[in-house]
Design a protein around this motif. Structure first.
Motif, PDB file in Angstrom:
ATOM      1  N   ILE A  58      27.984  -2.188  11.840  1.00  0.00           N
ATOM      2  CA  ILE A  58      27.944  -3.598  11.486  1.00  0.00           C
ATOM      3  C   ILE A  58      28.421  -4.476  12.648  1.00  0.00           C
ATOM      4  N   THR A  62      24.821  -4.568  14.733  1.00  0.00           N
ATOM      5  CA  THR A  62      24.230  -5.739  14.099  1.00  0.00           C
ATOM      6  C   THR A  62      24.902  -7.023  14.577  1.00  0.00           C
ATOM      7  N   LEU A  64      27.830  -8.402  13.762  1.00  0.00           N
ATOM      8  CA  LEU A  64      28.535  -9.228  12.784  1.00  0.00           C
ATOM      9  C   LEU A  64      30.000  -8.835  12.804  1.00  0.00           C
ATOM     10  N   GLY A 129      28.143  -8.922   0.921  1.00  0.00           N
ATOM     11  CA  GLY A 129      27.195  -9.302   1.968  1.00  0.00           C
ATOM     12  C   GLY A 129      26.337 -10.477   1.539  1.00  0.00           C
ATOM     13  N   LEU A 133      27.461 -13.179   4.068  1.00  0.00           N
ATOM     14  CA  LEU A 133      26.701 -13.068   5.317  1.00  0.00           C
ATOM     15  C   LEU A 133      25.953 -14.339   5.670  1.00  0.00           C
ATOM     16  N   PHE A 203      18.253  -4.502  13.622  1.00  0.00           N
ATOM     17  CA  PHE A 203      19.699  -4.803  13.672  1.00  0.00           C
ATOM     18  C   PHE A 203      20.081  -5.300  15.063  1.00  0.00           C
ATOM     19  N   ILE A 206      18.932  -8.755  15.969  1.00  0.00           N
ATOM     20  CA  ILE A 206      19.743  -9.815  15.359  1.00  0.00           C
ATOM     21  C   ILE A 206      21.000 -10.034  16.184  1.00  0.00           C
ATOM     22  N   ARG A 207      21.603  -8.918  16.612  1.00  0.00           N
ATOM     23  CA  ARG A 207      22.807  -9.013  17.437  1.00  0.00           C
ATOM     24  C   ARG A 207      22.499  -9.787  18.725  1.00  0.00           C
ATOM     25  N   GLU A 210      19.453 -14.079  17.259  1.00  0.00           N
ATOM     26  CA  GLU A 210      19.043 -14.217  15.875  1.00  0.00           C
ATOM     27  C   GLU A 210      17.749 -15.017  15.734  1.00  0.00           C
ATOM     28  N   LYS A 224      20.784  -8.025   7.683  1.00  0.00           N
ATOM     29  CA  LYS A 224      22.247  -8.096   7.757  1.00  0.00           C
ATOM     30  C   LYS A 224      22.857  -7.473   6.514  1.00  0.00           C
ATOM     31  N   SER A 227      22.470  -3.651   6.640  1.00  0.00           N
ATOM     32  CA  SER A 227      23.421  -3.036   7.571  1.00  0.00           C
ATOM     33  C   SER A 227      24.827  -3.027   6.967  1.00  0.00           C
ATOM     34  N   PHE A 228      25.204  -4.146   6.372  1.00  0.00           N
ATOM     35  CA  PHE A 228      26.536  -4.269   5.775  1.00  0.00           C
ATOM     36  C   PHE A 228      26.697  -3.287   4.616  1.00  0.00           C
TER      37      PHE A 228
END
Ligand SMILES: Nc1ncnc2c1ncn2[C@@H]1O[C@H](COP(=O)(O)OP(=O)(O)OP(=O)(O)O)[C@@H](O)[C@H]1O
Ligand SMILES: [Mg+2]
Lengths: 360, 235
Positions: A58, A62, A64, A129, A133, A203, A206-207, A210, A224, A227-228
């Protein structure tokens, strides 16, 4: 040309198989020769690998910043313990207030109990999430931190379900070497495949960016949450293993500082590297034990100090600061182990396939 | 044919698009020029479903796509090269390209398109395992265009592809736009570089504070006095 291209493939497969066999033999040898204390540390390495990998999924892959891991571990630990303990074992624990009758007779073998712990932690992760999120970076960190403290408060105050602050004792020691390392290996393989799949690419996109991810058609919010949820599921599994490893759990073990211990491993190993998390989990777990002497009285030659409990953690915090200042990418950055990287640094050709280093 | 009618967008209190209409005929190059803050990016982003429109319609081959999820819009053949080279810096060139094909399922076709993109940008092929963040600005822009082509677009929308590039790279980007269009892809181009954009475009639209003030044949707009004064920096 063609044979040249095929050769490294079969070499890698052989090396991996060789390493797996060596790993298996090592586990067997360790299991039958090492004393109980050493084995405990060895098992803890495997549990910490799972925790670090799940947090890295995560936070690292990802992007987050979540600080709720202790909460998901707690959910997993309590669920697994309460499901796998026999009614007798449960009844002897609940002295202040009897255990809820529906829970008393609920009893499952270890594996299903472990899976249910993961599922419940994963479900709570999914729910959190969906709610949290939508928040941006630092707010997400605060929200997840708050969540993990709420879990702890709930565990402390639901006397008839969790036995409150007294915790649970006499949890059967189901987490053997094989369970701990077996789970770690299965979860590592799962994550390697996940990261390589189009989900993993989503993932990472997004990291990295976005907005670009969204314009490529990636369902940013859905990914997200996914992944969470997976991360929470794995933390729940690790929690279950931990409960049956420690045999005693209480809410205080799952304060938010526990999350920071795992974060330390992730950052030292490299945010976004599976290899890094595995190596760092092993190194940190063993050094935590090896450096235990720091907490006791120290003979510095010219003077003997009184014990300073917590000096070990000072050492690790200092190490973390050094890493953040001088090598932000951690041990591995976002790179991964591959047999090719060994031959590149000149380790492989000289040694031959059979003596390749064990591990993943 | 992509047909936008009366499209309107608000950001909080700001009325960024005040009901604009434009047509992008199949196979053509259409450009949208205008000053900073005119609403060009907002137009592209709302077609893509990245920004929520307050009203109007976006018809793509007769079907309303306004309000559809971005993935469905990409699948239907419209793709955006976002403003400011939004590549994925920690991913390799290969991974960046794979993400361009995120909405596609046929692996063989995707690999064929990867080779086609490498043919168009040989430099990407040489460095296909390198992390995109280590690329120069121009190379990143090529990657962004290549990545968009990986979705097999029928309409390619580009938001200021020449921004911040050296003249040599600007020329290359416009050449590439012509090539892509010659291969049958419709292009909707947003540009600060109005002169270059109007030269390559079949049709041009000029925007100012959320409305379209002129439109016409690209070559005609180039010689239009009002356009020359305001956007081409000529007296
Ligand atoms: N996310 C946002 N929130 C609030 N206002 C915004 C947002 N995005 C754009 N705007 C405003 O909407 C208007 C149009 O912006 P837009 O980005 O579409 O302009 P543009 O024509 O692309 O300009 P440029 O040539 O500078 O890229 C501007 O006034 C801008 O400040
Ligand atoms: Mg813009």
């Amino acid at each position: 040309m063609n044979t040249l291209q095929k050769k490294p493939m079969s070499r890698d497969a052989m090396l991996t198989l060789g390493a797996a066999v060596i790993g298996l033999v090592l586990l067997f040898v360790f299991d039958s020769t090492f004393d109980r204390f050493t084995m405990q540390i060895f098992k803890l390495c495997a549990i910490n690998i799972i925790l670090a990998l799940s947090l890295n999924l995560i936070n690292g892959f990802t992007g987050l910043f979540s600080l709720g891991h202790a909460g998901f571990m707690a959910v997993g630990a309590y669920t697994c313990a309460l499901l796998a303990m026999t009614p007798d074992q449960k009844a002897t624990n609940f002295v202040l207030q009897p255990i809820a009758p529906w829970l008393l007779d609920l009893h499952l073998p270890f594996l299903p109990a472990l899976l249910v712990s993961g599922l419940i932690a994963g479900f709570i992760g999914w729910f959190l999430g969906v709610v949290a999120l939508r928040l941006r970076d630092d707010y997400l960190a605060i929200a997840t931190l708050g969540f993990s403290e709420i879990i702890r408060v709930v565990l402390t105050n639901t006397q008839s379900i969790t036995n409150g602050s007294l915790g649970l004792k006499g949890i059967p020691r189901y987490t053997t070497m094989w369970w701990a390392w077996g789970s770690a290996v299965v979860i590592t393989l799962f994550l390697v495949l996940l990261i390589k799949s189009s989900y993993g690419r989503a993932f990472k996109s997004i990291r990295d960016n976005e907005i670009a991810a969204e314009s490529m058609g990636v369902d940013v919010f859905g990914m997200k949450v996914l992944s969470f949820t997976i991360s929470s599921f794995l933390a729940g599994i690790a929690g279950g293993l931990l409960a049956h490893y420690l045999t005693t759990i209480d809410p205080k073990q799952f304060i938010f500082l526990k999350t920071f211990d795992i974060l330390l491993i992730v950052v030292l190993g490299g945010v976004g590297s599976i290899t890094g998390s595995i190596v760092a989990a092993i190194v940190v777990t063993i050094s935590m034990e090896a450096l235990r002497f720091l907490d006791g009285p120290l003979n510095l030659g010219f003077m003997v100090t009184n014990g300073v409990p917590g000096l070990r953690m000072v050492f690790f915090s200092a190490l973390l600061m050094v890493v953040v200042i001088f090598r932000q990418q951690g041990l591995m950055g976002t790179s991964e182990f591959s047999w090719d990287s060994l031959s590149r640094i000149g380790l492989l050709p000289k040694r031959g396939p059979k003596s390749g280093k064990g591990g993943e | 044919m992509l047909s936008i009618k009366n499209l309107s967008v608000h950001y909080g209190g700001i009325h960024a698009l005040r009901g604009i209409s434009l047509d992008v005929p199949a196979g053509k190059i259409v450009t949208l020029v205008g000053a900073n803050g005119a609403g060009k990016s907002t137009t592209l982003n709302s077609i893509m479903g990245l920004v929520k429109a307050g009203g109007g319609s976006v018809c793509w081959n007769g079907e309303e796509i306004l309000g559809s999820p971005t993935k469905a819009i990409v699948e239907s053949g419209i793709v955006l090269v976002p403003e400011g080279r939004r590549i994925f810096p920690n991913l390799t060139v290969d991974e960046n390209l794979s993400l361009g094909a995120y909405a596609r399922t046929n692996k063989d076709e995707v690999e064929a398109d990867r080779e086609r993109v490498f043919g168009l940008f040989p430099r990407l092929k040489e460095r296909h395992k390198q992390k995109a963040g280590t690329f120069s600005g121009g190379e990143q822009q090529m990657l962004a265009v290549g990545r968009a082509l990986m979705s097999k677009p029928k309409v390619l929308m580009m938001d200021e592809p020449s921004l911040g590039l050296a003249p040599l790279f600007v020329g290359m980007i416009f050449d590439i736009i012509r090539q892509i269009n010659a291969a049958g892809v419709t292009v909707l181009l947003v540009e600060q570089n109005a002169k270059a954009a109007l030269e390559v475009a079949d049709t041009g639209y000029v925007m100012e504070t959320g409305t379209i003030i002129f439109s016409g044949n690209g070559k005609d707009l180039l010689v239009d006095d009002r356009v020359r004064k305001a956007y081409l920096g000529e007296a």
